[in-house]
Design a protein around this motif. Structure first.
Motif, PDB file in Angstrom:
ATOM      1  N   ALA A 136       0.837  -1.194   0.000  1.00  0.00           N
ATOM      2  CA  ALA A 136       0.000   0.000   0.000  1.00  0.00           C
ATOM      3  C   ALA A 136       0.877   1.252   0.000  1.00  0.00           C
ATOM      4  O   ALA A 136       0.616   2.221  -0.715  1.00  0.00           O
ATOM      5  CB  ALA A 136      -0.926  -0.002   1.210  1.00  0.00           C
ATOM      6  N   ARG A 137       1.925   1.209   0.791  1.00  0.00           N
ATOM      7  CA  ARG A 137       2.848   2.349   0.848  1.00  0.00           C
ATOM      8  C   ARG A 137       3.550   2.557  -0.480  1.00  0.00           C
ATOM      9  O   ARG A 137       3.759   3.694  -0.903  1.00  0.00           O
ATOM     10  CB  ARG A 137       3.904   2.111   1.941  1.00  0.00           C
ATOM     11  CG  ARG A 137       3.379   2.232   3.330  1.00  0.00           C
ATOM     12  CD  ARG A 137       3.580   3.639   3.911  1.00  0.00           C
ATOM     13  NE  ARG A 137       2.651   3.810   5.028  1.00  0.00           N
ATOM     14  CZ  ARG A 137       2.725   3.125   6.163  1.00  0.00           C
ATOM     15  NH1 ARG A 137       3.675   2.239   6.348  1.00  0.00           N
ATOM     16  NH2 ARG A 137       1.844   3.320   7.111  1.00  0.00           N
ATOM     17  N   CYS A 140       1.229   4.249  -2.709  1.00  0.00           N
ATOM     18  CA  CYS A 140       1.093   5.634  -2.243  1.00  0.00           C
ATOM     19  C   CYS A 140       2.331   6.439  -2.586  1.00  0.00           C
ATOM     20  O   CYS A 140       2.232   7.605  -2.983  1.00  0.00           O
ATOM     21  CB  CYS A 140       0.871   5.632  -0.736  1.00  0.00           C
ATOM     22  SG  CYS A 140      -0.687   6.350  -0.281  1.00  0.00           S
ATOM     23  N   THR A 162      -4.369  24.374   3.934  1.00  0.00           N
ATOM     24  CA  THR A 162      -3.851  24.372   5.306  1.00  0.00           C
ATOM     25  C   THR A 162      -3.298  23.012   5.713  1.00  0.00           C
ATOM     26  O   THR A 162      -3.363  22.634   6.864  1.00  0.00           O
ATOM     27  CB  THR A 162      -4.976  24.745   6.287  1.00  0.00           C
ATOM     28  OG1 THR A 162      -6.005  23.743   6.176  1.00  0.00           O
ATOM     29  CG2 THR A 162      -5.551  26.105   5.978  1.00  0.00           C
ATOM     30  N   PHE A 163      -2.794  22.259   4.759  1.00  0.00           N
ATOM     31  CA  PHE A 163      -2.286  20.931   5.119  1.00  0.00           C
ATOM     32  C   PHE A 163      -0.985  21.027   5.900  1.00  0.00           C
ATOM     33  O   PHE A 163      -0.170  21.934   5.695  1.00  0.00           O
ATOM     34  CB  PHE A 163      -2.087  20.073   3.866  1.00  0.00           C
ATOM     35  CG  PHE A 163      -3.378  19.622   3.263  1.00  0.00           C
ATOM     36  CD1 PHE A 163      -4.091  18.571   3.838  1.00  0.00           C
ATOM     37  CD2 PHE A 163      -3.899  20.257   2.150  1.00  0.00           C
ATOM     38  CE1 PHE A 163      -5.292  18.157   3.296  1.00  0.00           C
ATOM     39  CE2 PHE A 163      -5.096  19.849   1.596  1.00  0.00           C
ATOM     40  CZ  PHE A 163      -5.803  18.800   2.175  1.00  0.00           C
ATOM     41  N   ASP A 164      -0.855  20.054   6.788  1.00  0.00           N
ATOM     42  CA  ASP A 164       0.289  20.039   7.684  1.00  0.00           C
ATOM     43  C   ASP A 164       0.870  18.623   7.695  1.00  0.00           C
ATOM     44  O   ASP A 164       0.163  17.661   7.411  1.00  0.00           O
ATOM     45  CB  ASP A 164      -0.188  20.422   9.085  1.00  0.00           C
ATOM     46  CG  ASP A 164       0.967  20.694  10.006  1.00  0.00           C
ATOM     47  OD1 ASP A 164       1.411  21.858  10.061  1.00  0.00           O
ATOM     48  OD2 ASP A 164       1.430  19.738  10.659  1.00  0.00           O
ATOM     49  N   SER A 166       1.431  16.841  10.068  1.00  0.00           N
ATOM     50  CA  SER A 166       0.738  16.017  11.076  1.00  0.00           C
ATOM     51  C   SER A 166      -0.568  15.456  10.549  1.00  0.00           C
ATOM     52  O   SER A 166      -1.190  14.612  11.192  1.00  0.00           O
ATOM     53  CB  SER A 166       0.476  16.847  12.328  1.00  0.00           C
ATOM     54  OG  SER A 166      -0.446  17.888  12.031  1.00  0.00           O
ATOM     55  N   ASP A 167      -0.987  15.906   9.367  1.00  0.00           N
ATOM     56  CA  ASP A 167      -2.212  15.351   8.793  1.00  0.00           C
ATOM     57  C   ASP A 167      -1.975  13.956   8.207  1.00  0.00           C
ATOM     58  O   ASP A 167      -2.933  13.264   7.854  1.00  0.00           O
ATOM     59  CB  ASP A 167      -2.740  16.266   7.679  1.00  0.00           C
ATOM     60  CG  ASP A 167      -3.331  17.548   8.250  1.00  0.00           C
ATOM     61  OD1 ASP A 167      -3.818  17.508   9.394  1.00  0.00           O
ATOM     62  OD2 ASP A 167      -3.283  18.577   7.554  1.00  0.00           O
ATOM     63  N   PHE A 168      -0.716  13.560   8.082  1.00  0.00           N
ATOM     64  CA  PHE A 168      -0.419  12.310   7.376  1.00  0.00           C
ATOM     65  C   PHE A 168       0.267  11.296   8.275  1.00  0.00           C
ATOM     66  O   PHE A 168       0.838  11.648   9.310  1.00  0.00           O
ATOM     67  CB  PHE A 168       0.417  12.607   6.132  1.00  0.00           C
ATOM     68  CG  PHE A 168      -0.248  13.590   5.220  1.00  0.00           C
ATOM     69  CD1 PHE A 168      -1.296  13.192   4.398  1.00  0.00           C
ATOM     70  CD2 PHE A 168       0.126  14.931   5.224  1.00  0.00           C
ATOM     71  CE1 PHE A 168      -1.937  14.105   3.577  1.00  0.00           C
ATOM     72  CE2 PHE A 168      -0.512  15.843   4.402  1.00  0.00           C
ATOM     73  CZ  PHE A 168      -1.545  15.437   3.584  1.00  0.00           C
ATOM     74  N   ASP A 169       0.207  10.080   7.852  1.00  0.00           N
ATOM     75  CA  ASP A 169       0.778   8.998   8.634  1.00  0.00           C
ATOM     76  C   ASP A 169       2.306   9.074   8.630  1.00  0.00           C
ATOM     77  O   ASP A 169       2.921   9.176   7.571  1.00  0.00           O
ATOM     78  CB  ASP A 169       0.316   7.660   8.046  1.00  0.00           C
ATOM     79  CG  ASP A 169       0.854   6.486   8.837  1.00  0.00           C
ATOM     80  OD1 ASP A 169       0.257   6.180   9.878  1.00  0.00           O
ATOM     81  OD2 ASP A 169       1.874   5.915   8.416  1.00  0.00           O
ATOM     82  N   LEU A 172       4.104   6.674   6.310  1.00  0.00           N
ATOM     83  CA  LEU A 172       4.099   7.075   4.901  1.00  0.00           C
ATOM     84  C   LEU A 172       5.138   8.161   4.656  1.00  0.00           C
ATOM     85  O   LEU A 172       5.917   8.101   3.696  1.00  0.00           O
ATOM     86  CB  LEU A 172       2.703   7.582   4.505  1.00  0.00           C
ATOM     87  CG  LEU A 172       2.565   8.204   3.120  1.00  0.00           C
ATOM     88  CD1 LEU A 172       2.878   7.195   2.033  1.00  0.00           C
ATOM     89  CD2 LEU A 172       1.173   8.781   2.921  1.00  0.00           C
ATOM     90  N   ALA A 189      -1.274  15.584  -0.033  1.00  0.00           N
ATOM     91  CA  ALA A 189      -2.735  15.646  -0.163  1.00  0.00           C
ATOM     92  C   ALA A 189      -3.134  15.503  -1.629  1.00  0.00           C
ATOM     93  O   ALA A 189      -4.082  14.790  -1.963  1.00  0.00           O
ATOM     94  CB  ALA A 189      -3.258  16.961   0.411  1.00  0.00           C
ATOM     95  N   LEU A 192      -3.003  11.879  -2.636  1.00  0.00           N
ATOM     96  CA  LEU A 192      -4.155  11.099  -2.179  1.00  0.00           C
ATOM     97  C   LEU A 192      -5.400  11.444  -2.993  1.00  0.00           C
ATOM     98  O   LEU A 192      -6.235  10.580  -3.273  1.00  0.00           O
ATOM     99  CB  LEU A 192      -4.393  11.327  -0.686  1.00  0.00           C
ATOM    100  CG  LEU A 192      -3.288  10.768   0.224  1.00  0.00           C
ATOM    101  CD1 LEU A 192      -3.558  11.100   1.685  1.00  0.00           C
ATOM    102  CD2 LEU A 192      -3.137   9.252   0.045  1.00  0.00           C
ATOM    103  N   ARG A 193      -5.502  12.720  -3.394  1.00  0.00           N
ATOM    104  CA  ARG A 193      -6.656  13.090  -4.223  1.00  0.00           C
ATOM    105  C   ARG A 193      -6.565  12.429  -5.601  1.00  0.00           C
ATOM    106  O   ARG A 193      -7.567  11.967  -6.147  1.00  0.00           O
ATOM    107  CB  ARG A 193      -6.746  14.611  -4.352  1.00  0.00           C
ATOM    108  CG  ARG A 193      -7.313  15.286  -3.086  1.00  0.00           C
ATOM    109  CD  ARG A 193      -7.525  16.778  -3.325  1.00  0.00           C
ATOM    110  NE  ARG A 193      -8.251  17.015  -4.551  1.00  0.00           N
ATOM    111  CZ  ARG A 193      -7.875  17.848  -5.509  1.00  0.00           C
ATOM    112  NH1 ARG A 193      -6.752  18.538  -5.379  1.00  0.00           N
ATOM    113  NH2 ARG A 193      -8.613  17.991  -6.578  1.00  0.00           N
TER     114      ARG A 193
END
Lengths: 238, 238
Positions: A136-137, A140, A162-164, A166-169, A172, A189, A192-193
């Motif tokens: 999966a990684r 990604c 406003t992505f940071d 900390s929003d992601f694993d 990853l 982001a 992922l979109r």
DNA sequence: ACCGAAACTTCACGGCGTATAGTTTCTGCA
DNA sequence: TGCAGAAACTATACGCCGTGAAGTTTCGGT
């Protein structure tokens, strides 16, 4: 008769049987869908009893997890190969190559796609962290490569976002950030979109939801790709 | 004791039992996933024998088809209601309302989403033309309404496209073309592409594939919507 | 030659969908 | 009011499933 020779033989037989179990399971899946993966059917096909398989896999779910891993890895190999094969000088072509490889693999291996992304098998419970975290990684990370190729042109779209980090694993990011040191969080982001766009059309097609509405999912997908590169502002041609 | 009274009673009891079977089945699904929909479990819950259900549904697949229809209809109701409730004067808000209703419904009814869009139940075979053609068409028609609202601004994106009415299912067009007489084929393609965008992110989220990568699927989705309306060139505000 | 472990089988249990046959309960009519 | 027949439901059975326990065969290492 050497120690290594003897133990080697045992292990070799064991590995061969393990491989045969997986092969038979995948054949059953290809012809009858993930539901057809049953210990008894596999054993029947191999001329064994179902319980013999417990010597190789602790439970049916363990076997399924292994299969998901193998299949997901094959998918990752396919898209990575397509990406590598496309000219690094032309981001649009590279992105389309990745996306088309993804869709083509899914259409050629629809049951594998279901195994990975759908409900794999009746009653299956995925292990902690997902059945195939590495594959999966990889997918990604591949997507992030698409996003990275597009980023110089596409970053204007993320001015106000406003992505940071900390929003992601973190797991990853550990793979992604070293590979693309200059990439901001918003680019992940975007990756992922992109995944969402491709996954949506492909899974609707694989599950037959598009077939009822359109005769040309192919055309739809190519249009999606054309708009995608255009929207991201990626120049076409070399 | 009137004739109508007597027959009415029979029919009423029958309808009540049918409704209870469906309700129990949906409860089982909500708590244990689509896999938990088994005739024996339903009967157990109702204090009946499994075979008694055959008086109401010819096969388990018939029951599942009915459930899919009901659930899909509920989804269609939810998104239609959100669309209606949003101001017709602001296409961007309306599109976002539809999309958010879609995602919210899926997150509240994840098992229902799987039932509709995934492999519903072990061994289930959908009937000819899909299990819930009407509801699927309603959702598709709703999507076409989004596309129609966006079309005046978005049509420039489809200058060079080659879509034709023959690319789409006549049954879908029968519903869509009367409702939107001025719409060209490419707008239907846009509707299906929108479906792909939304379905992709939502299904990745519902099936837990996003959870492993990001902590904020919500943010991702809202960003998707913002970019969507922007890309389509839909003016914001009244 | 023989011990012990690995590989495999046999038997059993409970769960599943569903076909067949039998039983109860209720309806509508004479 | 009594009764034929239909409708609702149960009982039994079959073959499928995953899996646990116990027994048997096979075979490498000493």
């Amino acid at each position: 008769m050497t120690v290594t020779g003897s133990r080697g033989r045992r292990e070799r037989l064991r590995a061969e049987t393990t491989a045969e179990i997986k092969k038979v399971a995948l054949d059953l899946m290809a012809s009858g869908g993930p539901d057809a993966i049953t210990l008894r059917a596999i054993a029947r096909e191999m001329g064994m009893t179902a319980n013999a398989i417990y010597g190789y896999f602790a439970t049916r779910d363990d076997l399924v997890t292994t299969l998901i891993n193998d299949v997901y890895t094959a998918l990752a190999d396919a898209v990575d190969a397509a990406w590598e094969a496309a000219p690094a000088t032309d981001p649009a072509v590279r992105i389309e190559a990745w996306a088309n490889a993804f869709r083509t693999w899914a259409l050629v291996n629809p049951q594998g796609f279901r195994l990975i992304y759908g409900d794999p098998v009746p009653g299956y419970q995925a292990p902690e962290g997902g059945p195939a975290p590495d594959a999966a990684r990889r997918v990604c990370t591949g997507l992030t490569a698409l996003a990275a190729a597009a980023w110089p042109h596409a970053q204007r779209l993320y001015q106000g976002s406003t992505f940071d980090w900390s929003d992601f694993d973190p797991g990853l990011l550990d793979k992604v950030r070293p590979a693309f040191p200059d990439l901001p969080p918003a680019a992940v982001a975007l990756a992922l979109r992109l995944w969402g766009h491709l996954h949506g059309l492909v899974s609707l097609e694989v599950y037959g939801h598009l077939r009822t509405q359109t005769a040309s999912p192919e055309k739809l997908f190519q249009e999606e790709l054309a708009q995608l590169t255009q929207t991201l502002g990626i120049p076409r041609g070399r």
